[in-house]
Design an enzyme around this catalytic site. Structure first.
Site, mmCIF file in Angstrom:
data_model
loop_
_atom_site.group_PDB
_atom_site.id
_atom_site.type_symbol
_atom_site.label_atom_id
_atom_site.label_comp_id
_atom_site.label_asym_id
_atom_site.label_seq_id
_atom_site.Cartn_x
_atom_site.Cartn_y
_atom_site.Cartn_z
ATOM 1 C CD GLU A 60 34.315 43.892 35.736
ATOM 2 O OE1 GLU A 60 34.331 44.919 35.020
ATOM 3 O OE2 GLU A 60 35.126 42.951 35.623
ATOM 4 C CE1 TYR A 99 36.766 47.397 39.660
ATOM 5 C CE2 TYR A 99 36.824 45.267 40.760
ATOM 6 C CZ TYR A 99 36.598 46.021 39.630
ATOM 7 O OH TYR A 99 36.202 45.413 38.477
ATOM 8 C CD GLU A 101 34.113 42.664 40.306
ATOM 9 O OE1 GLU A 101 33.617 41.543 40.050
ATOM 10 O OE2 GLU A 101 35.187 43.060 39.839
ATOM 11 C CG HIS A 156 35.573 38.678 38.108
ATOM 12 N ND1 HIS A 156 35.322 40.017 38.314
ATOM 13 C CD2 HIS A 156 36.486 38.615 37.089
ATOM 14 C CE1 HIS A 156 36.035 40.730 37.466
ATOM 15 N NE2 HIS A 156 36.750 39.903 36.719
ATOM 16 C CG ASP A 190 36.750 37.067 33.731
ATOM 17 O OD1 ASP A 190 37.658 36.343 33.267
ATOM 18 O OD2 ASP A 190 36.813 38.311 33.771
ATOM 19 C CG ASP A 235 34.659 34.807 30.492
ATOM 20 O OD1 ASP A 235 34.073 35.394 31.407
ATOM 21 O OD2 ASP A 235 35.386 35.389 29.648
ATOM 22 C CG HIS A 275 34.585 39.149 29.594
ATOM 23 N ND1 HIS A 275 35.400 38.097 29.943
ATOM 24 C CD2 HIS A 275 35.201 40.268 30.049
ATOM 25 C CE1 HIS A 275 36.462 38.558 30.591
ATOM 26 N NE2 HIS A 275 36.359 39.874 30.663
#
Length: 312
Positions: A60, A99, A101, A156, A190, A235, A275
Protein backbone atom coordinates in the site's frame (compact mmCIF):
# COMPACT_ATOMS: atom_id res chain seq x y z
CA UNK A 1 43.04 -30.33 27.87
CA UNK A 2 43.88 -27.01 29.57
CA UNK A 3 41.03 -24.79 30.72
CA UNK A 4 42.20 -21.91 28.52
CA UNK A 5 41.97 -24.14 25.46
CA UNK A 6 38.49 -25.30 26.44
CA UNK A 7 37.33 -21.71 26.84
CA UNK A 8 38.76 -20.84 23.45
CA UNK A 9 36.80 -23.66 21.83
CA UNK A 10 33.57 -22.59 23.54
CA UNK A 11 33.98 -18.95 22.58
CA UNK A 12 34.75 -19.97 19.00
CA UNK A 13 31.60 -22.09 18.93
CA UNK A 14 29.40 -19.32 20.30
CA UNK A 15 30.78 -16.64 18.00
CA UNK A 16 31.04 -18.53 14.74
CA UNK A 17 28.44 -21.27 14.71
CA UNK A 18 25.72 -18.75 13.97
CA UNK A 19 25.17 -15.12 13.12
CA UNK A 20 22.26 -12.94 14.10
CA UNK A 21 18.94 -14.27 12.81
CA UNK A 22 17.84 -12.89 9.45
CA UNK A 23 14.50 -11.10 9.91
CA UNK A 24 11.98 -10.70 7.09
CA UNK A 25 9.00 -8.39 7.62
CA UNK A 26 5.84 -7.54 5.70
CA UNK A 27 4.03 -4.29 6.44
CA UNK A 28 0.86 -2.75 5.03
CA UNK A 29 1.90 0.90 5.39
CA UNK A 30 -1.65 2.22 4.82
CA UNK A 31 -1.40 4.70 1.96
CA UNK A 32 2.24 5.57 2.46
CA UNK A 33 3.01 8.73 0.49
CA UNK A 34 4.50 12.20 0.89
CA UNK A 35 1.97 13.18 3.54
CA UNK A 36 3.49 10.68 5.98
CA UNK A 37 7.03 11.64 5.01
CA UNK A 38 6.29 15.26 5.98
CA UNK A 39 5.40 14.25 9.57
CA UNK A 40 8.64 13.83 11.51
CA UNK A 41 7.12 11.76 14.33
CA UNK A 42 5.50 9.40 11.82
CA UNK A 43 8.75 8.91 9.92
CA UNK A 44 10.61 8.34 13.18
CA UNK A 45 8.36 5.38 13.99
CA UNK A 46 8.52 4.00 10.46
CA UNK A 47 12.31 4.05 10.62
CA UNK A 48 12.37 2.28 14.00
CA UNK A 49 10.09 -0.43 12.63
CA UNK A 50 12.05 -0.99 9.44
CA UNK A 51 15.47 -0.92 11.14
CA UNK A 52 14.50 -4.19 12.87
CA UNK A 53 14.29 -5.96 9.49
CA UNK A 54 16.89 -7.27 7.08
CA UNK A 55 14.23 -7.27 4.37
CA UNK A 56 11.01 -5.29 4.76
CA UNK A 57 8.27 -5.85 2.19
CA UNK A 58 6.01 -2.79 2.10
CA UNK A 59 2.51 -2.76 0.68
CA UNK A 60 0.00 0.00 0.00
CA UNK A 61 2.76 2.39 -1.01
CA UNK A 62 1.01 5.13 -2.97
CA UNK A 63 4.11 7.01 -4.01
CA UNK A 64 2.94 8.15 -7.46
CA UNK A 65 5.70 10.76 -7.83
CA UNK A 66 8.43 8.40 -6.64
CA UNK A 67 9.71 10.72 -3.90
CA UNK A 68 8.37 9.22 -0.66
CA UNK A 69 10.32 5.95 -0.79
CA UNK A 70 13.71 7.59 -1.47
CA UNK A 71 13.02 9.89 1.49
CA UNK A 72 12.17 6.90 3.68
CA UNK A 73 15.35 5.09 2.62
CA UNK A 74 17.44 8.19 3.35
CA UNK A 75 15.89 8.54 6.81
CA UNK A 76 16.51 4.86 7.51
CA UNK A 77 20.16 5.15 6.51
CA UNK A 78 20.62 8.25 8.69
CA UNK A 79 19.17 6.29 11.60
CA UNK A 80 21.67 3.50 10.96
CA UNK A 81 24.56 6.02 10.98
CA UNK A 82 25.92 4.81 7.67
CA UNK A 83 25.73 5.55 3.96
CA UNK A 84 23.58 3.23 1.86
CA UNK A 85 23.05 0.69 4.64
CA UNK A 86 19.67 -0.07 3.09
CA UNK A 87 18.74 -0.21 -0.57
CA UNK A 88 15.35 -0.84 -2.11
CA UNK A 89 13.66 -2.25 -5.16
CA UNK A 90 10.16 -1.18 -6.11
CA UNK A 91 7.45 -2.48 -8.40
CA UNK A 92 5.74 -0.24 -10.92
CA UNK A 93 2.44 1.27 -9.86
CA UNK A 94 -0.12 -1.53 -9.83
CA UNK A 95 -3.90 -1.35 -10.03
CA UNK A 96 -6.83 -1.32 -12.38
CA UNK A 97 -8.01 2.25 -11.82
CA UNK A 98 -6.76 5.51 -10.36
CA UNK A 99 -6.17 3.66 -7.08
CA UNK A 100 -2.67 2.30 -7.57
CA UNK A 101 0.00 0.98 -5.22
CA UNK A 102 3.57 -0.23 -5.27
CA UNK A 103 5.28 -3.14 -3.58
CA UNK A 104 8.60 -2.01 -2.12
CA UNK A 105 11.42 -4.17 -0.74
CA UNK A 106 13.81 -2.42 1.66
CA UNK A 107 16.87 -4.58 2.30
CA UNK A 108 20.09 -4.41 4.29
CA UNK A 109 23.05 -4.36 1.88
CA UNK A 110 25.51 -6.13 4.14
CA UNK A 111 23.27 -9.16 4.59
CA UNK A 112 21.52 -9.66 1.26
CA UNK A 113 21.32 -8.60 -2.36
CA UNK A 114 18.76 -8.79 -5.15
CA UNK A 115 19.47 -11.61 -7.59
CA UNK A 116 16.48 -11.20 -9.90
CA UNK A 117 12.92 -9.87 -10.03
CA UNK A 118 9.83 -9.75 -12.22
CA UNK A 119 6.17 -8.77 -12.22
CA UNK A 120 3.80 -11.69 -12.51
CA UNK A 121 1.81 -11.59 -15.75
CA UNK A 122 -1.79 -12.06 -14.68
CA UNK A 123 -2.90 -13.85 -17.85
CA UNK A 124 -3.60 -17.43 -16.74
CA UNK A 125 -5.78 -19.13 -19.37
CA UNK A 126 -8.34 -20.34 -16.83
CA UNK A 127 -8.11 -17.44 -14.38
CA UNK A 128 -7.10 -14.25 -16.24
CA UNK A 129 -6.81 -10.90 -14.45
CA UNK A 130 -7.40 -12.29 -10.96
CA UNK A 131 -5.15 -9.87 -9.09
CA UNK A 132 -6.05 -6.24 -8.50
CA UNK A 133 -2.31 -5.77 -7.83
CA UNK A 134 -0.15 -8.47 -9.37
CA UNK A 135 2.70 -9.87 -7.27
CA UNK A 136 6.13 -8.34 -7.82
CA UNK A 137 8.50 -11.23 -7.15
CA UNK A 138 12.08 -10.83 -5.95
CA UNK A 139 14.83 -13.42 -5.47
CA UNK A 140 17.34 -12.59 -2.73
CA UNK A 141 20.63 -14.02 -1.55
CA UNK A 142 20.83 -15.15 2.09
CA UNK A 143 23.80 -15.53 4.48
CA UNK A 144 23.18 -19.25 4.94
CA UNK A 145 24.83 -21.97 2.88
CA UNK A 146 21.94 -24.33 3.58
CA UNK A 147 19.56 -21.74 2.09
CA UNK A 148 21.63 -19.43 -0.13
CA UNK A 149 18.65 -18.00 -2.04
CA UNK A 150 15.02 -17.24 -1.25
CA UNK A 151 12.10 -15.94 -3.29
CA UNK A 152 9.70 -13.44 -1.70
CA UNK A 153 6.20 -13.04 -3.14
CA UNK A 154 4.14 -10.19 -1.66
CA UNK A 155 0.41 -9.84 -2.07
CA UNK A 156 -2.06 -7.18 -0.97
CA UNK A 157 -5.44 -8.56 -1.96
CA UNK A 158 -8.57 -6.64 -2.77
CA UNK A 159 -10.80 -7.43 0.24
CA UNK A 160 -13.85 -8.36 -1.83
CA UNK A 161 -11.72 -10.74 -3.95
CA UNK A 162 -9.45 -12.07 -1.21
CA UNK A 163 -10.46 -15.71 -1.61
CA UNK A 164 -9.80 -15.76 -5.37
CA UNK A 165 -6.51 -13.89 -5.06
CA UNK A 166 -5.14 -16.09 -2.26
CA UNK A 167 -6.10 -19.16 -4.29
CA UNK A 168 -4.39 -17.74 -7.40
CA UNK A 169 -1.12 -17.42 -5.50
CA UNK A 170 -0.76 -21.13 -6.21
CA UNK A 171 -0.58 -20.26 -9.93
CA UNK A 172 2.15 -17.77 -9.03
CA UNK A 173 3.98 -20.53 -7.16
CA UNK A 174 3.92 -22.74 -10.27
CA UNK A 175 5.10 -19.82 -12.40
CA UNK A 176 8.07 -19.09 -10.12
CA UNK A 177 8.90 -22.79 -9.89
CA UNK A 178 9.00 -23.06 -13.70
CA UNK A 179 10.95 -19.84 -14.16
CA UNK A 180 13.65 -20.26 -11.51
CA UNK A 181 13.49 -23.96 -10.64
CA UNK A 182 13.21 -23.30 -6.91
CA UNK A 183 11.01 -24.64 -4.13
CA UNK A 184 12.03 -22.13 -1.45
CA UNK A 185 9.55 -19.26 -1.35
CA UNK A 186 7.77 -17.07 1.16
CA UNK A 187 4.37 -15.55 0.38
CA UNK A 188 3.68 -12.61 2.63
CA UNK A 189 1.53 -9.54 3.06
CA UNK A 190 -1.96 -8.31 3.71
CA UNK A 191 -4.06 -11.16 2.36
CA UNK A 192 -7.25 -9.83 4.01
CA UNK A 193 -7.47 -13.45 5.16
CA UNK A 194 -10.00 -13.09 7.97
CA UNK A 195 -13.02 -11.26 9.44
CA UNK A 196 -15.59 -11.87 6.74
CA UNK A 197 -13.40 -11.60 3.66
CA UNK A 198 -12.69 -15.34 3.55
CA UNK A 199 -15.40 -17.54 5.04
CA UNK A 200 -14.14 -20.44 7.16
CA UNK A 201 -15.97 -22.96 4.98
CA UNK A 202 -14.18 -21.65 1.89
CA UNK A 203 -10.61 -22.35 3.03
CA UNK A 204 -10.86 -25.92 1.73
CA UNK A 205 -11.16 -24.43 -1.79
CA UNK A 206 -7.98 -22.36 -1.53
CA UNK A 207 -5.04 -24.23 -3.04
CA UNK A 208 -2.39 -22.28 -1.14
CA UNK A 209 -3.95 -23.69 2.00
CA UNK A 210 -4.88 -27.19 0.81
CA UNK A 211 -1.93 -28.20 -1.37
CA UNK A 212 0.87 -30.03 0.50
CA UNK A 213 4.08 -28.23 1.30
CA UNK A 214 2.67 -24.81 2.24
CA UNK A 215 3.14 -23.82 5.88
CA UNK A 216 1.06 -20.94 7.25
CA UNK A 217 3.22 -19.40 9.97
CA UNK A 218 0.78 -16.68 11.05
CA UNK A 219 -2.32 -18.52 12.25
CA UNK A 220 -6.02 -17.74 12.19
CA UNK A 221 -6.03 -16.63 15.82
CA UNK A 222 -3.41 -13.92 15.36
CA UNK A 223 -4.36 -10.25 15.48
CA UNK A 224 -2.56 -8.12 12.89
CA UNK A 225 -4.68 -4.99 13.37
CA UNK A 226 -3.88 -1.88 15.39
CA UNK A 227 -7.43 -0.93 16.35
CA UNK A 228 -8.39 -2.20 19.77
CA UNK A 229 -11.94 -3.05 18.66
CA UNK A 230 -10.81 -5.44 15.90
CA UNK A 231 -9.11 -8.81 16.05
CA UNK A 232 -8.35 -10.09 12.56
CA UNK A 233 -5.55 -12.17 11.04
CA UNK A 234 -5.41 -10.20 7.82
CA UNK A 235 -1.63 -10.36 7.32
CA UNK A 236 0.04 -13.71 6.77
CA UNK A 237 3.37 -15.43 6.09
CA UNK A 238 3.32 -18.70 4.14
CA UNK A 239 6.49 -20.73 3.61
CA UNK A 240 7.17 -23.35 0.96
CA UNK A 241 10.26 -25.55 0.59
CA UNK A 242 11.82 -27.87 3.14
CA UNK A 243 15.11 -25.98 3.23
CA UNK A 244 13.22 -22.75 3.85
CA UNK A 245 11.07 -24.32 6.54
CA UNK A 246 14.16 -25.81 8.23
CA UNK A 247 15.74 -22.34 8.31
CA UNK A 248 12.81 -20.76 10.20
CA UNK A 249 13.58 -19.95 13.82
CA UNK A 250 10.78 -21.71 15.77
CA UNK A 251 8.23 -19.32 17.23
CA UNK A 252 9.66 -16.27 15.44
CA UNK A 253 6.73 -15.74 13.06
CA UNK A 254 4.40 -13.21 14.68
CA UNK A 255 2.85 -9.75 14.40
CA UNK A 256 5.00 -6.93 15.74
CA UNK A 257 2.96 -4.81 18.18
CA UNK A 258 4.73 -1.53 17.47
CA UNK A 259 2.36 0.64 19.56
CA UNK A 260 3.21 -1.39 22.65
CA UNK A 261 6.92 -1.52 21.78
CA UNK A 262 7.20 2.23 21.25
CA UNK A 263 4.64 3.40 23.82
CA UNK A 264 2.11 4.82 21.35
CA UNK A 265 -1.57 5.43 21.94
CA UNK A 266 -4.02 3.95 19.45
CA UNK A 267 -4.49 7.38 17.86
CA UNK A 268 -0.74 7.86 17.52
CA UNK A 269 -0.27 4.36 16.11
CA UNK A 270 -2.99 4.85 13.51
CA UNK A 271 -0.98 7.72 12.05
CA UNK A 272 1.55 5.06 11.10
CA UNK A 273 -0.78 2.27 9.94
CA UNK A 274 -3.86 0.32 10.93
CA UNK A 275 -1.87 -2.91 10.51
CA UNK A 276 0.93 -4.47 12.53
CA UNK A 277 3.91 -5.70 10.53
CA UNK A 278 4.26 -9.47 10.47
CA UNK A 279 7.72 -11.00 10.63
CA UNK A 280 9.72 -14.21 10.65
CA UNK A 281 13.35 -14.97 11.47
CA UNK A 282 15.64 -17.37 9.61
CA UNK A 283 18.80 -18.93 10.97
CA UNK A 284 21.85 -17.17 9.63
CA UNK A 285 24.59 -19.80 9.89
CA UNK A 286 28.19 -19.18 8.96
CA UNK A 287 29.77 -21.85 6.75
CA UNK A 288 26.46 -23.69 6.68
CA UNK A 289 26.61 -24.71 10.35
CA UNK A 290 23.49 -24.92 12.47
CA UNK A 291 23.25 -22.78 15.62
CA UNK A 292 25.16 -24.17 18.59
CA UNK A 293 22.72 -24.73 21.44
CA UNK A 294 23.65 -23.79 25.03
CA UNK A 295 22.94 -27.39 26.07
CA UNK A 296 25.30 -28.66 23.41
CA UNK A 297 28.01 -26.27 24.47
CA UNK A 298 27.59 -27.31 28.12
CA UNK A 299 27.82 -31.00 27.16
CA UNK A 300 30.95 -30.27 25.13
CA UNK A 301 32.58 -28.44 28.03
CA UNK A 302 31.70 -31.18 30.53
CA UNK A 303 33.05 -33.91 28.25
CA UNK A 304 36.26 -32.02 27.60
CA UNK A 305 36.85 -31.30 31.29
CA UNK A 306 36.21 -34.92 32.26
CA UNK A 307 38.43 -36.25 29.52
CA UNK A 308 35.70 -38.55 28.20
CA UNK A 309 34.83 -36.55 25.11
CA UNK A 310 36.35 -36.62 21.66
CA UNK A 311 37.37 -33.39 19.97
CA UNK A 312 37.48 -33.56 16.21
Amino acid sequence: MELSCILSVLIFSMLYSQGAPFRICAFNTQRFAQGKVDKAHVMDTFVKILARCDIAVLQEVMDAKGKAIPALAAALNRFENGSDVYSYITSPLLGRSNYQERYVFMYRNKRTRVLDSYKYEDDHLERPDVFAREPFIVRFSLPNKALPELVLIPQHTMPSKAEAEIDALYDVFLNVQARWGTEDMIFLGDFNADCGYVAKKRWSNIRLCEKPGFHWLIGDKADTTVRENTRCAYDRIVVHGEQCLDAVVPGSAQPFDFPKEFGLSETEALEISDHYPVEVELYSACWGLQPASPVGLLFLATAMLSGTGYVI
